[in-house]
Design an enzyme around this catalytic site. Structure first.
Site, PDB file in Angstrom:
ATOM      1  N   ARG A 286       0.779  -1.136  -0.065  1.00  0.00           N
ATOM      2  CA  ARG A 286      -0.050  -0.081   0.123  1.00  0.00           C
ATOM      3  C   ARG A 286       0.701   1.197  -0.088  1.00  0.00           C
ATOM      4  O   ARG A 286       1.038   1.891  -0.935  1.00  0.00           O
ATOM      5  CB  ARG A 286      -1.014  -0.010   1.047  1.00  0.00           C
ATOM      6  CG  ARG A 286      -2.242   0.938   1.142  1.00  0.00           C
ATOM      7  CD  ARG A 286      -1.785   2.381   1.274  1.00  0.00           C
ATOM      8  NE  ARG A 286      -1.491   2.665   2.685  1.00  0.00           N
ATOM      9  CZ  ARG A 286      -0.926   3.858   3.029  1.00  0.00           C
ATOM     10  NH1 ARG A 286      -0.872   4.675   2.232  1.00  0.00           N
ATOM     11  NH2 ARG A 286      -0.384   3.930   4.210  1.00  0.00           N
ATOM     12  N   ASP A 287       1.561   1.541   1.013  1.00  0.00           N
ATOM     13  CA  ASP A 287       2.275   2.797   1.216  1.00  0.00           C
ATOM     14  C   ASP A 287       3.464   2.727   0.472  1.00  0.00           C
ATOM     15  O   ASP A 287       3.788   3.848  -0.127  1.00  0.00           O
ATOM     16  CB  ASP A 287       2.809   2.930   2.611  1.00  0.00           C
ATOM     17  CG  ASP A 287       3.356   4.200   3.126  1.00  0.00           C
ATOM     18  OD1 ASP A 287       3.406   5.080   2.240  1.00  0.00           O
ATOM     19  OD2 ASP A 287       4.053   4.381   3.939  1.00  0.00           O
TER      20      ASP A 287
ATOM     21  N   HIS B 144       7.140   4.267  12.829  1.00  0.00           N
ATOM     22  CA  HIS B 144       7.101   4.293  11.266  1.00  0.00           C
ATOM     23  C   HIS B 144       7.998   5.220  10.849  1.00  0.00           C
ATOM     24  O   HIS B 144       7.628   6.350  10.784  1.00  0.00           O
ATOM     25  CB  HIS B 144       5.853   4.666  10.876  1.00  0.00           C
ATOM     26  CG  HIS B 144       5.587   4.507   9.475  1.00  0.00           C
ATOM     27  ND1 HIS B 144       4.314   3.831   8.742  1.00  0.00           N
ATOM     28  CD2 HIS B 144       6.291   5.133   8.327  1.00  0.00           C
ATOM     29  CE1 HIS B 144       4.508   3.919   7.294  1.00  0.00           C
ATOM     30  NE2 HIS B 144       5.609   4.779   7.012  1.00  0.00           N
TER      31      HIS B 144
ATOM     32  N   HIS C 137      10.967   6.796   8.154  1.00  0.00           N
ATOM     33  CA  HIS C 137      11.692   7.031   6.640  1.00  0.00           C
ATOM     34  C   HIS C 137      12.984   7.463   6.773  1.00  0.00           C
ATOM     35  O   HIS C 137      13.452   7.913   7.707  1.00  0.00           O
ATOM     36  CB  HIS C 137      10.662   8.045   5.923  1.00  0.00           C
ATOM     37  CG  HIS C 137       9.356   7.790   5.388  1.00  0.00           C
ATOM     38  ND1 HIS C 137       8.966   7.618   4.192  1.00  0.00           N
ATOM     39  CD2 HIS C 137       8.297   7.138   6.321  1.00  0.00           C
ATOM     40  CE1 HIS C 137       7.620   7.161   3.883  1.00  0.00           C
ATOM     41  NE2 HIS C 137       7.233   7.024   5.270  1.00  0.00           N
TER      42      HIS C 137
ATOM     43  N   CYS D 125       6.430  10.000   0.214  1.00  0.00           N
ATOM     44  CA  CYS D 125       5.370  10.889   0.604  1.00  0.00           C
ATOM     45  C   CYS D 125       5.237  11.947  -0.555  1.00  0.00           C
ATOM     46  O   CYS D 125       6.027  12.847  -0.930  1.00  0.00           O
ATOM     47  CB  CYS D 125       5.741  11.640   1.847  1.00  0.00           C
ATOM     48  SG  CYS D 125       4.426  12.924   2.232  1.00  0.00           S
TER      49      CYS D 125
ATOM     50  N   ASN E 125      10.121   4.327   2.860  1.00  0.00           N
ATOM     51  CA  ASN E 125      10.198   3.707   4.377  1.00  0.00           C
ATOM     52  C   ASN E 125      11.622   3.188   4.542  1.00  0.00           C
ATOM     53  O   ASN E 125      12.186   2.732   3.594  1.00  0.00           O
ATOM     54  CB  ASN E 125       8.982   2.881   4.388  1.00  0.00           C
ATOM     55  CG  ASN E 125       7.599   3.367   4.209  1.00  0.00           C
ATOM     56  OD1 ASN E 125       6.916   4.199   5.077  1.00  0.00           O
ATOM     57  ND2 ASN E 125       6.930   3.287   3.144  1.00  0.00           N
TER      58      ASN E 125
END
Length: 302
Positions: free
Chosen positions: A15-16, A207, A209, A240, A249
């Site tokens: 997803r991300d 989470h 990055h 992002c 990430n």
């Protein structure tokens, strides 16, 4: 230090990691990626999102992907739902958990979802209530907890404010996310500390990055506080769209290598995980964003 003996990793790659790809990624590839991740031992995978295809075209195949997955017992499949319409679309695909998201930065909230932080929570409240009533778990993603591309540094008080709002509408656990990768260990620990006023350590995940190469350092800093839930993305996929220059990430392979080096159990087969990362990297036509994966692949070849 209260270092955990085991950690739980949530791979957000499908997803991300893939939502910002410029070229379409076929649903069959996404399904295969999920299958490879769960075969490697991942027990939680963020699969897709139910957002307008106008804004996130890569997730327009959400139904096809969720319906195409062969589910494994003990694996949690989560999806992002930005509003009640998205939630209602997701329910048919039987997600184990839905994810709502908010920012600790007012400017980022306006740029990302066109509303204030308080308004975003009002929008999510009926989504959370509907999910809980249906027996579906709810996670809250808290973005920009240490830095924002528009406001700069974010005070821990803003993180605590957002965490409190999420707790107030029934969110069960939250992610402390360094969305643009500007965080350092001390700042990350301050954000986690602020979150602990509303959620216990078992319901907080990190989470991070890797824009400035600090993701693993920040992961270690969170471990020192007892955090044992972390989100990462196979092959370091993702970025992002609202933060210029923000990179992916932290790679799941890199996190697993770190944990195993610390003697912390993950339940993940690193070799199979590297293969999963190699698969999606090949499909995207570029090298893996994981330094560990590149090193291990080179070792295999040599």
């Amino acid at each position: 230090m209260n270092m955990p003996s085991k950690v739980h990793l949530i791979d957000v790659g499908p997803r991300d990691g893939l939502q910002n790809e410029k070229q379409p990624v076929p649903a069959t590839v996404k399904i295969e990626l999920v299958h490879r991740l769960q075969a490697a031992g991942l027990k939680e995978i963020e699969v897709t999102s139910y957002v307008s295809p106008k804004w996130v075209p890569q997730m327009a195949d959400n139904h096809e992907v969720m319906q195409g997955i062969t589910r494994m017992p003990g694996v949690r499949y989560s999806v992002l739902t930005p509003n009640l319409k998205g939630y209602e679309a997701a329910v048919a695909d039987r997600p184990d958990e839905i994810v709502v998201f908010g920012a600790a930065s007012e400017a980022f909230s306006q740029k990302n979802i066109n509303c204030s932080i308080a308004e975003s929570i009002e929008r999510f409240a009926p989504v959370v209530q509907a999910a809980l009533a249906a027996g579906i778990a709810v996670r809250g993603a808290m973005s920009c907890t240490v830095g924002c591309p528009y406001e700069g540094e974010i005070a821990p008080e803003r993180v605590g404010y957002l965490a409190g709002l999420m707790k107030g509408i029934g969110v069960q656990r939250v992610d402390v996310a360094d969305t643009i990768g500007v965080g350092t260990p001390k700042k990350v620990q301050a954000a986690i500390e602020a979150t602990l006023a509303h959620f216990d350590i078992d319901h907080i995940s990190g989470h991070f990055h890797d824009t400035y190469g600090q993701a693993l350092s920040n992961t270690y800093a969170a471990l020192q506080m007892g955090v044992w839930n972390f989100q990462s993305s196979v092959a370091g996929l993702g970025g992002c769209p609202y933060a210029k220059g923000a990179t992916g990430n932290v790679a799941t392979e890199d996190v697993v290598y770190l944990m195993h080096g610390l003697g912390i159990a993950t339940g993940i087969d690193l070799d199979k995980l590297v293969d999963a990362g190699a698969y999606i990297s090949e499909q995207l036509g570029r090298p893996s964003g994981s330094r560990v994966a590149r090193a291990l692949m080179a070792k295999r070849a040599g």
